[in-house]
Design a protein around this motif. Structure first.
Motif, PDB file in Angstrom:
ATOM      1  N   LEU A   1       0.840  -1.194   0.000  1.00  0.00           N
ATOM      2  CA  LEU A   1       0.000   0.000   0.000  1.00  0.00           C
ATOM      3  C   LEU A   1       0.877   1.246   0.000  1.00  0.00           C
ATOM      4  CD1 LEU A   1      -2.600  -1.011   2.756  1.00  0.00           C
ATOM      5  CD2 LEU A   1      -2.954  -1.057   0.286  1.00  0.00           C
ATOM      6  N   PHE A   2       0.399   2.282  -0.686  1.00  0.00           N
ATOM      7  CA  PHE A   2       1.132   3.552  -0.713  1.00  0.00           C
ATOM      8  C   PHE A   2       0.132   4.689  -0.851  1.00  0.00           C
ATOM      9  CE2 PHE A   2       3.153   7.101  -2.962  1.00  0.00           C
ATOM     10  CZ  PHE A   2       4.240   7.328  -2.132  1.00  0.00           C
ATOM     11  N   GLU A   3       0.427   5.803  -0.167  1.00  0.00           N
ATOM     12  CA  GLU A   3      -0.411   6.987  -0.296  1.00  0.00           C
ATOM     13  C   GLU A   3       0.452   8.226  -0.115  1.00  0.00           C
ATOM     14  OE1 GLU A   3      -4.705   8.754   1.271  1.00  0.00           O
ATOM     15  OE2 GLU A   3      -3.929   6.846   2.064  1.00  0.00           O
ATOM     16  N   ALA A   4       0.282   9.200  -1.009  1.00  0.00           N
ATOM     17  CA  ALA A   4       0.992  10.477  -0.932  1.00  0.00           C
ATOM     18  C   ALA A   4      -0.028  11.598  -0.951  1.00  0.00           C
ATOM     19  CB  ALA A   4       1.968  10.628  -2.092  1.00  0.00           C
ATOM     20  N   THR A   5       0.110  12.539  -0.020  1.00  0.00           N
ATOM     21  CA  THR A   5      -0.878  13.614   0.142  1.00  0.00           C
ATOM     22  C   THR A   5      -0.174  14.965   0.195  1.00  0.00           C
ATOM     23  OG1 THR A   5      -2.122  12.063   1.533  1.00  0.00           O
ATOM     24  CG2 THR A   5      -2.882  14.346   1.481  1.00  0.00           C
TER      25      THR A   5
END
Length: 333
Positions: free
Chosen positions: A210-214
């Motif tokens: 999983l990966f998330e960039a905000t």
């Protein structure tokens, strides 16, 4: 009618190490408690209408978790009217029963809990299944986290959200998901927040990735604009049939927006200092007694705050490290 029950008995033991500070270190936080004690019911009122209500009884208080009316004008369209999480931040909107780590990442907590972009709001939520593997969500909500306040377009007390998610699979059986979230929130004194979150996940040869960039622009009370950015990445894999290991990294650069370690790392001891940079590491093992229905999780969390912005004493060269263990049981029915 269908029912929902979630029990999360939990034990936390976290301590803080302040460096170069002229104030004493906060006491260790150590407590066993019910992180969640949720009861809910879903009613199918007719072929197209329904309602869903979930209450959380943790910490000796009752809080609404979900309270909404549902309308499905077609098999592809659904409208929700009421109180729930706004579609911003994939980790935040994912059910706590399906998360691999015990608590959400520093990146998620900064945007959804501290800044308030996403999280719980009252409003109107529209979801459309455009294709079997493509879904879009739009939301118009009040601009603060409130169970009773509704969006007021005339006065500008609104938040706007949009989400697009694509899922699919490869010929070898691997699965993937890609998504994009957009969020806008009006604040008091004509300040605004605008953010974008790009997330993805894949199940490849038994590895769950999983990966998330905000990132986004935050109007500060000082009149300046903070261009903040954060991310988290997680990997997990099963072993010995009923066990899985979990590893997650997270980092946030607030660009001047204050972030306390006690906010980025849930239940960390409160030193009073706020930082511009927070990094965190989570390592854990889950014992899946009956999948996500019954499991036991043990995790170690390490967080580091640097570039102090404010605090009870001088902020020059002040840094802070929080570390400790968490244990959680889960019963989901």
């Amino acid at each position: 009618m269908s029912y929902r029950l979630i029990l999360h008995p939990q034990f936390d033991s976290l301590e803080s190490d302040l460096q170069n500070a002229d104030t004493p270190e906060p006491d260790r936080y150590q407590r066993d408690f019910f992180r969640r004690l949720m009861l809910g019911a879903k009613f199918k009122l007719s072929e197209r209408w329904g309602s869903y209500y979930v209450a959380d009884f943790n910490d000796h208080q009752v809080k609404n978790h979900i309270a909404r009316l549902e309308w499905s004008p077609s098999s592809a369209d659904t409208l929700y009217f009421g109180y729930q999480k706004a579609p911003f931040g994939n980790e935040d909107t994912s059910s706590s029963t399906r998360l691999k780590a015990i608590e959400r990442s520093a990146n998620t907590r900064f945007w959804n809990e501290v800044i308030g972009l996403g999280s719980y709001h009252s409003g109107i939520f529209y979801t459309r299944a455009m294709y079997p593997d493509l879904k879009a969500t739009l939301a118009l909500t009040h601009n603060v986290k409130s169970e009773s306040d509704w969006p007021d377009v005339g006065s500008g007390e609104v938040s706007l959200y949009g989400r697009l998610v694509k899922s699919g699979s490869f010929s070898d059986g691997s699965h993937f998901q890609l998504g994009l979230d957009l969020g806008y929130q009006a604040m008091e004194n004509e300040r605004e927040i605008a953010g974008v979150s790009l997330f993805g996940g894949a199940l490849v040869k038994g590895y769950n990735l999983l990966f998330e960039a905000t990132g986004g622009a935050i109007d500060l009370s000082s009149g300046e604009v903070a261009n903040a950015f954060g991310w988290h990445a997680e990997a997990s894999h099963s072993f010995l049939s009923d066990f899985e290991w979990v590893a997650r990294l997270s980092s946030v650069d607030t660009d001047g927006a204050p972030l306390k370690l006690s906010s980025a790392i849930r239940k960390a001891p409160a030193s009073g200092y706020a930082y511009e940079r927070v990094d965190s590491l989570y390592l854990g093992i889950n014992y899946l007694i009956d999948g996500d229905h019954l499991k036991l999780s043990v995790g170690y969390e390490l967080g580091d705050g640097s570039s102090a912005i404010s605090g009870p004493g001088s902020t020059e060269s002040v840094e802070e490290t929080v570390s400790g263990f968490r244990v959680r049981g889960q019963l989901s029915y």
